[in-house]
Design an enzyme around this catalytic site. Structure first.
Site, mmCIF file in Angstrom:
data_model
loop_
_atom_site.group_PDB
_atom_site.id
_atom_site.type_symbol
_atom_site.label_atom_id
_atom_site.label_comp_id
_atom_site.label_asym_id
_atom_site.label_seq_id
_atom_site.Cartn_x
_atom_site.Cartn_y
_atom_site.Cartn_z
ATOM 1 N N ASP A 260 72.130 -122.005 101.270
ATOM 2 C CA ASP A 260 71.556 -121.148 100.219
ATOM 3 C C ASP A 260 70.350 -120.310 100.908
ATOM 4 O O ASP A 260 70.309 -119.968 102.001
ATOM 5 C CB ASP A 260 71.069 -121.723 98.817
ATOM 6 C CG ASP A 260 71.382 -120.784 97.738
ATOM 7 O OD1 ASP A 260 70.560 -120.218 97.471
ATOM 8 O OD2 ASP A 260 72.251 -121.062 96.969
ATOM 9 N N HIS A 292 65.973 -119.369 94.549
ATOM 10 C CA HIS A 292 67.472 -119.899 94.335
ATOM 11 C C HIS A 292 67.979 -121.174 94.899
ATOM 12 O O HIS A 292 68.651 -122.230 94.159
ATOM 13 C CB HIS A 292 68.571 -118.916 94.746
ATOM 14 C CG HIS A 292 69.925 -118.844 94.162
ATOM 15 N ND1 HIS A 292 70.714 -119.531 95.091
ATOM 16 C CD2 HIS A 292 70.290 -118.199 93.052
ATOM 17 C CE1 HIS A 292 71.942 -119.176 94.130
ATOM 18 N NE2 HIS A 292 71.607 -118.770 93.131
ATOM 19 N N SER A 530 76.050 -119.663 89.691
ATOM 20 C CA SER A 530 75.589 -120.431 91.075
ATOM 21 C C SER A 530 75.143 -121.877 90.407
ATOM 22 O O SER A 530 74.569 -122.745 91.207
ATOM 23 C CB SER A 530 74.122 -119.751 91.239
ATOM 24 O OG SER A 530 74.698 -118.508 92.130
#
Length: 782
Positions: A260, A292, A530
């Protein structure tokens, strides 16, 4: 705590085309026109009687529900009488309308003429009518009210929606005024309201008797409970100092890799579990500049992070690894395929990692039914070469010209999830990866929790329905994608702000670790598929705690075997099977994932299989599974996974095909004869499978992880499961062009489960174990 047992091993017995607009074709005349007229006359009489029990209303007209032929134009109701006003089209076959007494008289006269053999004008409209009913109290019950019923208290809040008279300004004003007068007369206290042409909502305080009256009010569209499944601010904004020191999971803990935007390695809930954090982005460090990656990492390490946060306890059982492949804007520099391949090889070679989470997707690459390419092919190739499992997100809908607008987000949900704009994006179509879509968990925004009388923030999805942003499949050749679901959040609309969409600020998302923990914000809420994928990746890695030698095939099969469809999502599939492309096999049930229970036993088989070969497994069915007069749910679940070589230049993409059938036969000789004679493709496809499969052989066999479920409430004396033996038959049949790509024998994993969970006295595990042990001395190994 319920006793658990190790799973048992069982030995084998020897191109989306461009959408075309559909022109409405009126239905042909019914075979019995007179009978059709007589039937509608009777239904009209019943509907008039039912509507007579309605109360209130801003005028004297009655409200009717017209069940019509699919594609019917609601405005055509005025061809019956100009005094019928179209109110709402509730779905493709249900139209709601007001009708005056004069209109009813005209309609009745036409039906009488048709019933007696006479000719009527606009008869095609009447042919299209299937039924006429009132809008009942049950029709007015909203989703939550159907599920939970009214609160057991003297007074409670409920939300009331009136019919949206968008094209009738005068009628709408009358409706509002008359309804408020009626509330006062009934002693119902209005706490707040939303008044707009397309939406009228009232939050009222009432008692049970008053609530029943609201369910009978002619102008009421729905009555429902206020949103209540909320993520409280108090859960998110906790002091990290309140938690005990996080223990090290140990060097032998299975690893889970998050590929990520990097990782905030100093986060107090993550630091002790981190095994390695590297950057595979040229010129960038391993730290998380976006947030994230850190948010995803908390979910990958702990799974249901919210549950741990509410319990106030975090004990990691996995080792966390991070590979940075995205920059501070969550974009890739250069080809992300290269960064990911380099990262995967590093973590496999250096740390023996086998589970990788990729919560990323290219919104510019929705799958349109053509060849797979790009990252999907990369993942499929690495999966086979390295025997690793990639868990990927289905992707989120990117708001744009093809999105609903304003109130359409709520009113058109969930139908737009089937539109082309909601198709899965690269790498979600990867056949050898597990793809995860998103479920809503909460329907109450932070504002709704604070201002309990304010109904203005309206959730789009209800708990356990697909999230309004989640993307759906299928993948190449019609393979089921996504396979699994997990909680990823919800959206809402603000009806006081021109129905503006509330994507991220409503508190309807998923809580996890925040990269800005040093500023006093250890937790954050985010929304998307996600957030769903790492929860499944966590479960995948946790399987290695009980089955340390498990390969990717076994893990995929076991996860899908233990999938169940939440009730709210199952209802959508019952209404339209197309929603299978959004929901897949469902959400993983952890109860019997790792170990068997006495009333839920799992059987495991693995094997390499040659081309043009069948493998046969007899599944022991204890007498108590099919006996007992009491109706109860029993289930047989079967899942199979394999990892074929792929070629993006081929329409069929996968070089080998392996699938399974669940069949009954008097004995092994009969079933082997049946399959060995089916040499032609059509003969094989026509072999009858045990009935009542949830998915069906044709649909499930298109993927490389296949699951199906057979559910039974009762067995009669003639049931095949009582009178014959049960077999799972695994078959391999490669495409000729793949001969040079496939191994002589291809690996697969097969798992089968028998479940009798409504029977507390069930001893399935003990009985099945005994039968398997009795077979061993005499079994012929082939």
């Amino acid at each position: 705590m319920e006793e658990t047992f190790p799973h048992l091993t069982i030995q084998r017995e020897a191109p989306v085309n461009e959408k075309r607009s559909r022109e409405y074709r009126p239905p042909p005349p019914p075979s019995d026109v007179r009978g059709h007229g007589r039937g509608l006359l009777q239904k009209l009489a019943n509907a008039k009687e039912q509507s007579a029990s309605d109360v209130g209303g801003f005028d004297d007209r009655k409200l009717f529900r017209f069940t019509v032929h699919k594609g019917f134009n609601p405005e055509d109701l005025r061809k019956i009488s100009t005094e019928i006003e179209f109110v709402s089209q509730e779905d493709e076959t249900v139209v709601i309308g007001f009708a005056s007494n004069a209109a009813l008289a005209q309609f009745e006269a036409r039906l009488s003429t048709m019933a007696s053999g006479g000719d009527v004008t606009n008869k095609q409209v009447i042919y299209a009518l299937q039924s006429i009913d009132g809008w009942s109290a049950e029709d007015r019950r909203g989703w939550a009210l159907r599920k939970q019923g009214f609160p057991e208290s003297d007074e409670f809040l409920i939300d009331v929606e009136l019919w949206p008279l968008e094209d009738n300004h005068q009628g709408r004003d009358q409706e509002w005024a008359k309804f408020e007068e009626w509330l006062k007369r009934q002693g119902i206290e209005k706490k707040d309201q939303v008044k707009q042409p397309g939406l009228t909502l009232c939050r009222v305080l009432c008692n049970p008797d008053q609530a029943e009256q609201l369910l009978r009010h002619r102008d009421v569209r729905t009555v429902d409970l206020p949103p209540s499944f909320g993520l409280e601010r108090s859960v998110v904004f906790q002091d990290i100092q309140n938690f005990s020191e996080i223990p090290d999971p140990g060097e032998e803990a299975p690893g889970i890799v998050v590929l990520d935007s990097g990782l905030a390695t100093g986060h107090p809930l993550l630091g002790s579990a981190i095994g390695d954090a590297q950057s595979f982005l040229p010129g960038e460090g391993a730290h998380d500049e976006n947030g994230h990656g850190t948010h995803v990492a908390g979910l990958a390490l702990y799974g249901d992070f919210e549950r741990h946060l509410r319990a106030g306890a975090f004990v990691p059982t996995l080792r966390l690894f991070s590979g940075r492949v995205l920059d501070k804007d969550n974009n890739a520099t250069g080809f992300v395929e290269n960064h990911i391949e380099k990262a995967v090889r590093h973590f496999v070679e250096q740390h023996g990692c086998r589970i990788f989470n990729l919560s990323l997707g290219d919104a510019n690459k929705p799958y349109n039914g053509s060849h797979l390419k790009g990252l999907s092919v990369t993942l499929d190739t690495l999966s086979r070469e390295l025997n690793v499992l990639f868990v990927v997100s289905a992707g989120n809908h990117r708001i744009g010209e093809e999105s609903p607008d304003g109130l359409e987000w709520r009113d058109n949900y969930p139908n737009y999830l089937l539109d082309d704009a909601w198709r899965i994006v690269d790498p979600a179509p990867a056949l050898n990866a597990l793809t995860v879509g998103s479920l809503a968990r909460h329907n109450q925004s932070w504002n709704s929790q604070t201002h309990t009388h304010d109904p203005s923030e309206v959730p789009i999805a209800q708990p356990e329905q697909p999230s309004p942003f989640t993307r759906g499949g299928y993948s190449v050749d019609g393979a089921i994608k996504p396979e699994l679901l997990a909680h990823g959040g919800n959206w809402a609309i603000n009806t006081r702000a021109s129905h503006s969409l509330m994507e991220r600020v409503a508190g309807l998302g998923v809580v996890s670790t925040n990269h800005q923990f040093a500023k006093g914000h250890p937790f954050a809420v985010d929304i998307g598929t996600s957030m769903a994928a790492p929860q499944v990746a966590h479960l995948a890695a946790s399987i290695l705690l009980e089955h340390p030698d498990a390969d990717a095939n076994f893990i995929r099969a076991l996860l899908c075997l233990n999938a169940f469809m939440p009730e709210a999502s199952q209802k959508l599939i019952k209404q339209d099977k197309s929603f299978r492309s959004v929901c897949g096999y469902g959400q993983v049930n952890e109860e019997s994932l790792h170990r068997s229970l006495e009333n839920a036993v799992t059987l495991i088989a693995r094997g390499p299989i040659g081309n043009k070969r069948h493998h046969f497994y007899e599944i022991p069915i204890p007498d108590e599974f099919v006996s007992g007069g009491k109706r109860r749910l029993r289930e047989i679940a079967v899942a199979l996974a394999y990892t074929p070589p792929v070629r993006s230049t081929r329409v069929k993409y996968r070089a080998t095909r392996i699938d399974f059938r669940l069949v009954t036969a008097p004995d092994l000789e009969h079933v082997t004869t049946m399959f060995n004679k089916a040499t032609e493709k059509d003969d094989y496809e026509n072999i009858p499978e045990l009935k009542t499969a949830t998915i069906g052989q044709q649909a499930r066999s298109k993927g490389t992880v296949q699951a199906d479920f057979w559910r039974f409430r009762q067995f009669n004396a003639k049931s095949k499961l009582r009178n014959q033996k049960l077999f799972v038959v695994v078959t391999r049949n490669d495409f000729p062009w793949g001969d040079n790509l496939c191994d002589t024998e291809e690996a697969y994993s097969l798992v089968v489960s028998l479940r009798d969970q409504e029977n507390e006295e069930a001893r399935l595990y003990s009985r099945v174990k005994m039968q398997l042990e009795a077979r061993l001395p005499v079994r012929v190994k082939v």
